[in-house]
Design an enzyme around this catalytic site. Structure first.
Site: not given
Ligand code: BGC
Length: 371
Positions: A161, A164, A315
């Site tokens: 996905d 990963e 992130e």
């Protein structure tokens, strides 16, 4: 940091970070992210397009086209094997990330993901639609064809996905990217084959709702994942107001939205499983397109408030996580959370562009692009 300063910081950072080849490392200061992902790159390129930097967008798309041209024999081998019903291993497929020169990464990280190929095609259409650059489109025609054929051959197969993970399943967010890419190519080139294939992908995805009433993280599960936002914006598998999409967004807001920020999924333990900036911006993008400007503004504000003193966006943030016992092991393994993550900056720009469309139209006329 003000919104305008973060806009300037983000455009400057993305511009400076673009390699002469046109590629971007996802995060140059994070050892595992010193590669160019088609997924990250396509959204970063789109962010530059909507921020008045079409040349930067074009250079990335040209890099993607060169990558596809270079790997055409591998793509053709996959297509032939799938048509012949032969089983392929993960390394037989085209990868999700490359070196800046467009070579396959030589490491043991999972790499068989097809969503980036759809996102690249989608971005090509956005770019040509916005600029009318038919010369670029003509130059990329062979790569577009390789990409269309590759997606048509592979979309029914399980793959990793977009996070990963879960290589043995089929993921609606991945299918959304494939649908978006095929539909974009059909619109751009008037290709009936791409239109037919896009409709098949969409029909298949719509058939597979989860028991909770919305779309599943992976087909057959009853779990939600924030990447399912991609089904509506920008890839149009379901309209934002479609009842299945509304149920999906309700589940994301109920299970994954915490104090303004959005987690990937409930069982995420990567760095403990914190709140992701790019996904929070995505929720804002979805809200902006759905007419909820106030809700979108609160997402923008949340992302803006996560910038450090130098305007770098990470992130994810680790103040609220699913499982704190995973934070240290990941930090010992890979260092602190990736920052600045270009994809976070990109989604901030995309959301901001969606909210300030009128003002941006003016800015893109007047701003001089750094080329
Ligand atoms: C994410 C991917 C992303 C990569 C680079 C990974 O942690 O799961 O979606 O492409 O980082 O940003």
């Amino acid at each position: 940091m003000t919104e305008q300063l973060l806009v300037e910081k983000s455009i400057g950072l993305i511009g400076e970070s673009q390699a002469p080849t046109g590629a971007w490392m996802a995060c140059a200061s994070f050892s595992q992210y010193r590669y160019s992902w088609l997924r990250d790159g396509s959204f970063i390129a789109y962010a530059m397009l909507v921020s008045g930097q079409p040349g930067s967008c074009r250079r990335f798309l040209a890099w993607g086209a060169a990558v596809l041209d270079r790997h055409a024999p591998k793509a053709a081998a996959v297509e032939a094997a799938v048509r012949a019903g032969r089983t392929l291993g993960p390394r037989d497929f085209l990868p999700t990330r490359f070196t800046l020169e467009g070579e396959e990464a030589r490491d043991d990280w999972p790499n068989h993901q097809i969503d980036g190929y759809g996102a690249w095609l989608w971005c090509v259409e956005r770019y040509v639609g916005a600029t009318g650059d038919r010369a670029a489109l003509a130059a990329w025609a062979p790569a577009i064809d390789i990409c269309l054929r590759y997606l048509a051959a592979t979309w029914r197969l399980p793959c990793y996905d977009c996070w990963e993970e879960h290589p043995d399943q089929v993921h609606p967010a991945t299918l959304a990217c494939v649908h978006g890419g095929l539909a974009a190519a059909a619109a751009l080139l008037g290709r009936a084959d791409a239109r037919r294939e896009a409709d098949l992908v969409r029909g298949f995805t719509l058939e597979h709702c989860a028991p909770y009433g919305g779309f599943p993280k992976s087909i057959g599960l009853d779990d939600v994942d924030a990447s399912l936002l991609w089904l509506s914006v920008p890839f149009g598998v379901a309209a934002p107001g479609d009842p299945r999409m509304r149920a999906t967004v309700r589940a994301i807001e109920a299970r994954l939205l915490l104090e303004g920020g959005v987690k990937r999924y409930a069982a995420d333990t990567y760095f403990g499983g914190g709140r992701w900036l790019l996904l929070t911006a995505w929720l804002g993008w979805h809200r902006a397109v759905s007419g909820d400007a106030a809700g979108a503004e609160s997402c923008l504000r949340w992302v803006l408030d996560r910038a450090d003193a130098d305007g770098n966006l990470p992130e994810q943030t680790l103040d609220i996580v699913n499982d704190r016992s995973f934070v240290k092991p990941w930090e010992e393994r890979w260092g602190t959370v990736a920052s600045p993550l270009l994809w976070s900056h990109a989604m901030f720009l995309v959301l901001r562009g969606a909210l300030r469309a009128d003002r941006d139209a003016h800015i893109s006329d007047t701003r001089k692009e750094r080329t």
